[in-house]
Design an enzyme around this catalytic site. Structure first.
Site, PDB file in Angstrom:
ATOM      1  N   ASP A  79      -8.314  -3.070  -7.427  1.00  0.00           N
ATOM      2  CA  ASP A  79      -7.976  -2.516  -6.246  1.00  0.00           C
ATOM      3  C   ASP A  79      -9.067  -2.008  -5.387  1.00  0.00           C
ATOM      4  OD1 ASP A  79      -6.650  -0.965  -3.964  1.00  0.00           O
ATOM      5  OD2 ASP A  79      -4.776  -1.413  -5.095  1.00  0.00           O
ATOM      6  N   HIS A 112      -6.689  -5.427  -1.311  1.00  0.00           N
ATOM      7  CA  HIS A 112      -5.886  -4.626  -1.455  1.00  0.00           C
ATOM      8  C   HIS A 112      -4.635  -5.115  -0.444  1.00  0.00           C
ATOM      9  CE1 HIS A 112      -3.968  -0.695  -1.596  1.00  0.00           C
ATOM     10  NE2 HIS A 112      -3.836  -0.477  -0.510  1.00  0.00           N
ATOM     11  N   SER A 170       0.745  -1.314  -0.241  1.00  0.00           N
ATOM     12  CA  SER A 170       0.033  -0.026   0.055  1.00  0.00           C
ATOM     13  C   SER A 170       0.862   1.142   0.007  1.00  0.00           C
ATOM     14  CB  SER A 170      -1.068  -0.180   1.302  1.00  0.00           C
ATOM     15  OG  SER A 170      -1.943   1.123   0.946  1.00  0.00           O
TER      16      SER A 170
END
Length: 461
Positions: free
Chosen positions: A282, A351, A185
């Site tokens: 995502d 994600h 991330s």
């Protein structure tokens, strides 16, 4: 009677072992590996200012390598979003998880960091480092001045540099033969932006590569029926943390600084081999950085929250989700053909992947390769890895419960096979029925308990 006891023990050992393995993996972590934080030496006393948003010292977790991995290093940059205003950074500052190193608890390693060879066959004996993320700008800021009213310190770049320097001078990283910078991330974006700089610290003979997990954030400026929300979010981050001078020059010479916070504009200029692990659906980008244009589009945040809520999206909202995938893949196509680059682009509505064992070693797979296999093959150059899911035109469910359910089902299948094998063995041994009946009854009872465990886990997720 002795044969009955031996067979019964064999059954219970095999099935209970299987169930215990599943139970130990439910939280997606290897619970036996916990590390205490190491604060950066002299972060404050020497005036270096290698500090978090609240002024506490930067820090890292460290597990020593062993065997033939003693000179190999994995540096992990965790995620945690960004802050792009005084209000947002003050909120992070008072969060002991994302803006401070006060009262930092021990860290449980993820499966990609596991020292268990069966879980992490390529990197299990490497030196493992995880740098604490507490600066709100992907380890990029270096602002000397401090507002006396807010007392916010914007110096994540110094934390990154000083951890690497400390490892080089005190832990033997100066002798590194293999090194891998990996992040998820916001840490995945940090990995991309810091990849070449990381390489510059290490010996010239060292094999250095970088992996970004869910860090390929796209601008999606041509996404139909949606605002270009990411550009506003990233522009404010770049401005608030004064990042312009620290972003890649190859990008800022031709584009506005905020555009150089998007990987699509810097990846082609990265010289160090880079692996992109991402979903073209995502979940974070769709639910947070994409905003429908129409003021009448209510329920977007609720319907995009997770895979199970997607059916509640309107037709227009579902089309927007599909258009995101199309846009994401078009941006990937524009990247240059770099033979050292690796790709693993799935269609999971997710994600972050590497922390969870169902993702690391199970679902998703592309061309029969798990993420763990793809990463290892790419890093050690056993094969090129350019894998993109082009079969799914709508998000697929790769949730951890699917992995748990599959493993429980496989365990039950093995239990059934064991039961059949046992009955055949007992029949072939021509044991009396009074010995056969208790064994079969025990097996039926155990299978019932495993089935109940499976159902309860699925309903309680």
């Amino acid at each position: 009677m002795g044969s009955h006891i031996q067979v019964t023990f064999f059954i219970w050992f095999k099935i209970i072992f299987c169930v215990l393995v599943i139970a130990s993996q439910v939280d997606g972590q290897d619970v036996s590996q916990q590390l205490n934080v190491t604060l950066i030496t002299g972060a404050i006393t020497k005036g270096a200012g290698k500090i978090c948003l609240d002024g506490t010292p930067g820090g890292y977790y460290f597990a020593k390598g062993f065997g033939d991995g003693i000179n190999s290093w994995m540096i992990f940059l965790p995620g945690g979003g960004w802050c792009n205003s005084t209000e947002a950074c003050l909120k992070k500052r008072y969060s002991e998880r994302l803006g401070s190193n006060k009262n930092v608890p021990p860290k449980t390693l993820g499966y990609f960091q596991s020292q268990n060879k069966s879980i992490n066959p390529d990197f299990y004996n490497w030196n493992l480092v995880e740098i604490r993320y507490c600066d709100g700008a992907s380890f990029m800021a270096d602002v000397e001045a401090v507002n006396p009213e807010t007392k916010l310190y914007l110096r994540g770049r110094r934390i990154f540099d000083s951890v690497i320097e400390e490892l080089m001078s005190t832990q033997g990283m100066s002798n590194a033969e293999n090194a891998l910078l990996i992040g998820t991330s916001a840490g995945g974006l940090a990995t991309i932006l810091n990849c070449d700089r990381f390489h510059s610290f290490l010996p010239g003979t060292c094999r250095v590569k970088c992996i970004s997990d869910s860090g390929f954030f796209i601008r999606a400026e041509h996404l139909r029926k949606a605002q270009d929300n990411a550009i506003y979010y990233f522009r404010n981050t770049v401005l608030f943390h004064e990042l312009a001078e620290f972003l890649p020059n190859s990008c800022t010479q031709r584009l506005a600084p905020e555009l150089c916070f998007f990987p699509e504009n810097v990846v082609n200029d990265i010289r160090t081999p880079l692996f992109l692990l991402n979903s073209d659906f995502d979940r974070y980008q769709i639910s947070t950085l994409v905003v429908p244009n129409s003021p009448n589009e209510v329920g977007w945040n609720d319907c995009t929250k997770n895979y199970s809520t997607l059916p509640s999206c309107t037709d227009n909202q579902q089309q927007l989700i599909i258009d995101f995938q199309t846009t994401f893949l078009k941006i990937l196509e524009k990247l240059d053909d770099n033979p050292s680059r690796g790709l693993f682009i799935t269609s999971c509505y997710e994600h972050d992947f590497i922390y969870k064992i169902p993702y690391w070693q199970g679902t998703p797979t592309l061309q029969n390769k798990t993420i763990q296999q793809a990463v290892g093959d790419w890093y050690f150059e056993r094969s090129s890895v350019l894998l993109i899911d082009t079969q799914n035109l709508y998000p697929i469910n790769c949730n951890v419960t699917v992995g748990i359910h599959l493993r429980v089902s496989r365990c039950m299948a093995r239990a059934m096979n064991t039961k059949t094998e046992t009955v055949d063995r007992l029949n072939s041994m021509q044991l009396e029925k009074e010995y056969l009946l208790p064994v079969v009854q025990e097996m039926n009872s155990l299978l019932t308990e495993v089935s109940i465990m499976d159902r309860n886990y699925m309903f309680n997720r």
